[in-house]
Write an enzyme that holds these catalytic residues in place. Structure first.
Site, PDB file in Angstrom:
ATOM      1  CD  GLU A  36     -33.241 -90.653 -37.620  1.00  0.00           C
ATOM      2  OE1 GLU A  36     -33.575 -90.220 -38.892  1.00  0.00           O
ATOM      3  OE2 GLU A  36     -32.617 -91.927 -37.361  1.00  0.00           O
ATOM      4  CE  LYS A 106     -33.435 -94.913 -39.144  1.00  0.00           C
ATOM      5  NZ  LYS A 106     -32.655 -92.956 -39.287  1.00  0.00           N
ATOM      6  CB  CYS A 140     -35.161 -91.865 -40.533  1.00  0.00           C
ATOM      7  SG  CYS A 140     -34.844 -90.347 -41.750  1.00  0.00           S
TER       8      CYS A 140
END
Lengths: 259, 259
Positions: A36, A106, A140
């Site tokens: 990331e 995200k 993540c």
């Protein structure tokens, strides 16, 4: 690719990524998954303060060029600024010609730093055909939520690429949750983490590649390394044939229960 | 309680359950969780053919009496027939006075035998206060779906009791999925399986008790045994304070994604 980035040293990070892409391609890999925000380093508040977003298109060009030059697919993660001025944490999959196939932003931000520096996105993970695999991405903290991986699997994903930045102390995330995500939604997951220290955060390393039977195809130690797995194109279909989790969900009930 | 039942030998199974309740109470246990359909044996098609449902209230009385006599809570599983004549696989929690606190009927049926013999239920897991723990139940295959455990956790559960009948060969269910369910929804799960062979099915054993940090508090071998764990009343709250998974879900997005 599990590695340590230098915060805001794009040249150094892209050089490390270039070397990793060269090595992975030489070893026959079809895609390299990177951590990331690796090209800029994982430091949400400093990125928001010190990164000039006008430089992002050039970084993306550099990354596409790395994929093209070494003839390898590349999943990378960068900040992106929307038309409305919101900063997102994003990931992109480019093919071996450097062409963008898939973008994701995200949805689940982790911790105060990310929430101060970035806005959460709202679009579910899309799926694209990549080298014969129905492929999707999340980032993540997203993968810690079964709902995010379900969304990818229900959209058809059989391979999920996950750039991450997971701190030391959360060993159960790769060792338990990632295996469960792969097993319950019956796809292969490649989860690529940082190692070492960036901006005061000590990262776990411990990247994993988990198969749709819940097995670990590969698991990294704490330091920088390239982690490889060969993914069977029939693995997801075979697992779904043995126990049809996706087909035997009861979504109408889940909605009626208000979850 | 992990044990081998004798199919359709209710007296023998209740005697085994009585002995287990006595031993567990003597060791200070507050609740005994027993396997799916244990009092009648796990044999869906034979139960449907040969079990006279008019005998079920007497079996329930016997089980309440066991709890009362030994002064221990008891989670047991039996068939139940609805007013409309549908057979469900159910579970019941009685307290140490033998009073019924909670009933649940299995939502996700596993395999052709269960689906031929039983109808799937549609009600989500309810939650009851039991010895200071917000307690819920699901059954066997239900727990393999993250959605079922989410529903219990979102209803407030901090302790989930799961009678099961898991066959040999599915080690990843207790070792990976159960730990993940406990970790992602941040509750304690007690998962009680059969051992040995019943009606041609070889059971895994391998019962587990998993904590809200994803750790295994206890894990059984393949044979009959009583498996114990002490559950910290603050464990769920503490885990939810460290990483607030339940609060940081984005249910409105999940619904908009159609999952």
């Amino acid at each position: 690719m599990q590695a340590n980035a230098r915060v805001l040293d794009v040249d150094a990070n892209c050089a490390a990524l270039d070397a990793a892409a060269q090595a992975a391609a030489a070893d026959g890999a079809a895609v390299l998954v990177t951590p990331e925000l690796f090209p800029v380093g994982y430091a949400p508040l400093r990125l928001r303060t010190d990164l000039d977003p006008s430089g992002l298109p050039a970084i993306r060009e550099t990354l596409s060029g790395i994929a093209r030059r070494h003839g390898i697919g590349l999943a990378y993660s960068l900040p992106a600024v929307t038309d409305r001025g919101n900063w997102h944490i994003t990931s992109t999959l480019v093919d071996a010609t450097g062409t963008e196939l898939l973008n994701y932003a995200k949805v689940h931000l982790f911790g105060d730093g990310e929430r101060e520096a970035f806005s959460p996105a709202e679009t579910g993970p899309a799926v694209v055909d990549f080298n014969g695999f129905r492929t999707s991405m999340v980032i993540c903290y997203d993968v810690e939520f079964p709902e995010a991986v379900r969304a990818a699997a229900l959209a058809g994903a059989e391979l999920l690429l996950v750039p991450t930045a997971l701190a030391h102390g959360f060993e159960t995330v790769p060792q338990v949750l990632l295996r469960a995500r792969a097993l319950e939604s019956q796809l292969t997951i490649a989860y690529a983490n940082h190692s070492g220290n960036e901006d005061g955060c000590e990262f776990l390393g411990g990247s994993v590649i988990a198969g749709p039977d819940g097995s670990l195809l590969a698991a990294a130690g704490p330091g920088a390394e390239l982690l490889y797995a060969e993914v069977d194109p029939d693995a997801a279909r075979n697992a779904r044939g043995v126990v049809p989790y996706l087909r035997e969900r009861r979504p109408e009930l889940y909605r009626s229960w208000g979850i």
